[in-house]
Write a protein that holds these residues in place. Structure first.
Motif, PDB file in Angstrom:
ATOM      1  N   UNK A  30       0.992  -1.045  -0.339  1.00 57.36           N
ATOM      2  CA  UNK A  30       0.233  -0.288  -0.046  1.00 57.36           C
ATOM      3  C   UNK A  30       0.657   0.973   0.600  1.00 57.36           C
ATOM      4  N   UNK A  31       1.979   1.227  -0.522  1.00 59.80           N
ATOM      5  CA  UNK A  31       2.985   2.456  -0.524  1.00 59.80           C
ATOM      6  C   UNK A  31       3.360   2.570   1.277  1.00 59.80           C
ATOM      7  N   UNK A  50      -8.103   8.159   0.151  1.00 58.62           N
ATOM      8  CA  UNK A  50      -7.373   7.891  -1.178  1.00 58.62           C
ATOM      9  C   UNK A  50      -7.234   5.983  -1.137  1.00 58.62           C
ATOM     10  N   UNK A  51      -6.318   6.089   0.109  1.00 62.67           N
ATOM     11  CA  UNK A  51      -5.640   5.046   0.246  1.00 62.67           C
ATOM     12  C   UNK A  51      -6.666   3.587   0.212  1.00 62.67           C
ATOM     13  N   UNK A  52      -7.671   4.117   0.874  1.00 64.12           N
ATOM     14  CA  UNK A  52      -8.642   2.492   0.896  1.00 64.12           C
ATOM     15  C   UNK A  52      -9.336   1.735  -0.232  1.00 64.12           C
ATOM     16  N   UNK A  53      -8.352   2.304  -1.481  1.00 63.78           N
ATOM     17  CA  UNK A  53      -8.709   1.484  -2.675  1.00 63.78           C
ATOM     18  C   UNK A  53      -7.741   0.364  -2.083  1.00 63.78           C
ATOM     19  N   UNK A  54      -5.893   0.933  -2.137  1.00 71.07           N
ATOM     20  CA  UNK A  54      -5.570   0.103  -2.042  1.00 71.07           C
ATOM     21  C   UNK A  54      -4.942  -0.906  -1.470  1.00 71.07           C
ATOM     22  N   UNK A  55      -5.400  -0.292   0.390  1.00 70.76           N
ATOM     23  CA  UNK A  55      -6.111  -1.280   0.581  1.00 70.76           C
ATOM     24  C   UNK A  55      -6.701  -2.639   0.869  1.00 70.76           C
ATOM     25  N   UNK A  56      -7.685  -2.057  -0.273  1.00 74.72           N
ATOM     26  CA  UNK A  56      -8.917  -3.217  -0.127  1.00 74.72           C
ATOM     27  C   UNK A  56      -7.945  -4.024  -1.203  1.00 74.72           C
ATOM     28  N   UNK A  62     -13.205  -6.119   0.162  1.00 76.40           N
ATOM     29  CA  UNK A  62     -14.405  -5.250   0.457  1.00 76.40           C
ATOM     30  C   UNK A  62     -14.367  -3.839   1.462  1.00 76.40           C
ATOM     31  N   UNK A  63     -14.061  -2.157   0.449  1.00 76.83           N
ATOM     32  CA  UNK A  63     -14.633  -2.034   1.779  1.00 76.83           C
ATOM     33  C   UNK A  63     -15.462  -2.935   3.539  1.00 76.83           C
ATOM     34  N   UNK A  64     -17.069  -3.010   2.243  1.00 74.00           N
ATOM     35  CA  UNK A  64     -17.444  -3.376   3.074  1.00 74.00           C
ATOM     36  C   UNK A  64     -16.509  -4.412   4.714  1.00 74.00           C
TER      37      UNK A  64
END
Length: 80
Positions: A30-31, A50-56, A62-64
């Motif tokens: 995730x950088x 903006x970090x959430x998609x990288x984490x997922x 999913x975010x859920x």
């Protein structure tokens, strides 16, 4: 009422462990540095939107999934 940030932090830690990733390996995906990954899992680092998609992507969730265990009202507000 549970703190959504702490819930997400706990779920990140659980999902990382499920995949068998070290904090350092996860951080690289995730950088983040090792200390940033550690602080995020402890709930001591705010996770940016903006970090959430990288984490997922890194955790293959999913975010859920990251919000699992949150208050129903918080989930409704997020459309989850």
């Amino acid at each position: 009422m549970a703190d959504l940030g702490r819930i997400v932090a706990r779920n990140i830690r659980g999902e990382r462990s499920r995949l068998g990733l070290t904090q350092e390996e996860f951080g690289k995906l995730v950088g983040w540095s090792l200390s940033q990954a550690h602080d995020a899992e402890k709930g001591n680092r705010r996770i940016l939107v903006q970090e959430i998609p990288m984490i997922c992507r890194a955790l293959q969730v999913t975010f859920a999934d990251l919000c699992r265990g949150a208050e129903p009202g918080d989930l409704d507000a997020l459309g989850l």
